[in-house]
Design a protein around this motif. Sequence first.
Motif, PDB file in Angstrom:
ATOM      1  N   THR A   5       0.848  -1.186   0.000  1.00  0.00           N
ATOM      2  CA  THR A   5       0.000   0.000   0.000  1.00  0.00           C
ATOM      3  C   THR A   5       0.883   1.236   0.000  1.00  0.00           C
ATOM      4  OG1 THR A   5      -0.117  -0.104   2.395  1.00  0.00           O
ATOM      5  CG2 THR A   5      -1.928  -1.107   1.177  1.00  0.00           C
ATOM      6  N   PRO A   6       0.350   2.357  -0.451  1.00  0.00           N
ATOM      7  CA  PRO A   6       1.159   3.578  -0.463  1.00  0.00           C
ATOM      8  C   PRO A   6       1.645   3.927   0.938  1.00  0.00           C
ATOM      9  CG  PRO A   6      -1.016   3.942  -1.471  1.00  0.00           C
ATOM     10  CD  PRO A   6      -0.994   2.554  -0.926  1.00  0.00           C
ATOM     11  N   ALA A   7       2.826   4.534   1.018  1.00  0.00           N
ATOM     12  CA  ALA A   7       3.403   4.882   2.315  1.00  0.00           C
ATOM     13  C   ALA A   7       2.524   5.876   3.057  1.00  0.00           C
ATOM     14  CB  ALA A   7       4.808   5.446   2.121  1.00  0.00           C
ATOM     15  N   SER A   8       1.921   6.813   2.347  1.00  0.00           N
ATOM     16  CA  SER A   8       1.045   7.767   3.007  1.00  0.00           C
ATOM     17  C   SER A   8      -0.181   7.994   2.131  1.00  0.00           C
ATOM     18  CB  SER A   8       1.771   9.084   3.261  1.00  0.00           C
ATOM     19  OG  SER A   8       2.152   9.664   2.039  1.00  0.00           O
ATOM     20  N   ALA A   9      -1.315   8.100   2.775  1.00  0.00           N
ATOM     21  CA  ALA A   9      -2.560   8.335   2.053  1.00  0.00           C
ATOM     22  C   ALA A   9      -2.621   9.791   1.619  1.00  0.00           C
ATOM     23  CB  ALA A   9      -3.740   7.993   2.952  1.00  0.00           C
ATOM     24  N   PRO A  10      -3.253  10.066   0.482  1.00  0.00           N
ATOM     25  CA  PRO A  10      -3.367  11.451   0.040  1.00  0.00           C
ATOM     26  C   PRO A  10      -4.257  12.251   0.985  1.00  0.00           C
ATOM     27  CG  PRO A  10      -4.734  10.012  -1.318  1.00  0.00           C
ATOM     28  CD  PRO A  10      -3.930   9.128  -0.402  1.00  0.00           C
ATOM     29  N   ALA A  11      -4.068  13.548   0.981  1.00  0.00           N
ATOM     30  CA  ALA A  11      -4.891  14.419   1.812  1.00  0.00           C
ATOM     31  C   ALA A  11      -6.310  14.440   1.245  1.00  0.00           C
ATOM     32  CB  ALA A  11      -4.308  15.820   1.837  1.00  0.00           C
ATOM     33  N   LEU A  12      -7.286  14.275   2.117  1.00  0.00           N
ATOM     34  CA  LEU A  12      -8.687  14.304   1.730  1.00  0.00           C
ATOM     35  C   LEU A  12      -9.344  15.513   2.378  1.00  0.00           C
ATOM     36  CD1 LEU A  12      -9.512  10.551   2.409  1.00  0.00           C
ATOM     37  CD2 LEU A  12      -9.217  11.609   0.172  1.00  0.00           C
ATOM     38  N   PRO A  13     -10.367  16.082   1.733  1.00  0.00           N
ATOM     39  CA  PRO A  13     -11.029  17.231   2.345  1.00  0.00           C
ATOM     40  C   PRO A  13     -11.837  16.853   3.589  1.00  0.00           C
ATOM     41  CG  PRO A  13     -12.112  16.616   0.302  1.00  0.00           C
ATOM     42  CD  PRO A  13     -10.884  15.771   0.418  1.00  0.00           C
ATOM     43  N   TYR A  14     -12.161  15.566   3.740  1.00  0.00           N
ATOM     44  CA  TYR A  14     -12.902  15.081   4.907  1.00  0.00           C
ATOM     45  C   TYR A  14     -12.718  13.572   4.984  1.00  0.00           C
ATOM     46  CZ  TYR A  14     -16.206  13.867   1.272  1.00  0.00           C
ATOM     47  OH  TYR A  14     -16.762  13.353   0.125  1.00  0.00           O
TER      48      TYR A  14
END
Length: 148
Positions: A5-14
């Motif tokens: 899985t990706p090392a960090s999840a993308p920023a989400l607005p919520y």
Amino acid sequence: MTTETPASAPALPYGQLIPVTVHFDELDALGMLHNARYPLLAERAWLQLWQERIDWQTSGDGSAVVKELRIVYEEPVHLPGPYAVHLWIERLGTTSLTYGFRLCAADGGVTHAHGTRVVIRLDPGTLRPTSWSEQFRAVCHSLLRPAE
């Protein structure tokens, strides 16, 4: 093919993006993720999120029943491997909770399915609706989807 899985999840607005894995044995005879697996993946993602944020022993919020489940299938999942479930709270009532979910690509891009689920918290002794704990409500507020 890698299943990392990706090392960090993308920023989400919520909400929050939780990594999940689709396994080969979850695909149906047509080579697509079976329709019943989508809500199961969402449920497993919620369980992971709650276990990371809530102390079930002290909160007492672990007893809930499903009132409604709605799901829309957008894009079939054809391959096993890494995906994600985007989770958020749509509505937090006194005894009820409506949460939203999206099964998507691991990076949060392509949406394969989305839906909502309504649950009612029950008192484990009486099996009657009862209020969510303050601890649970605080976690839910951090996941609320902004009003549109």
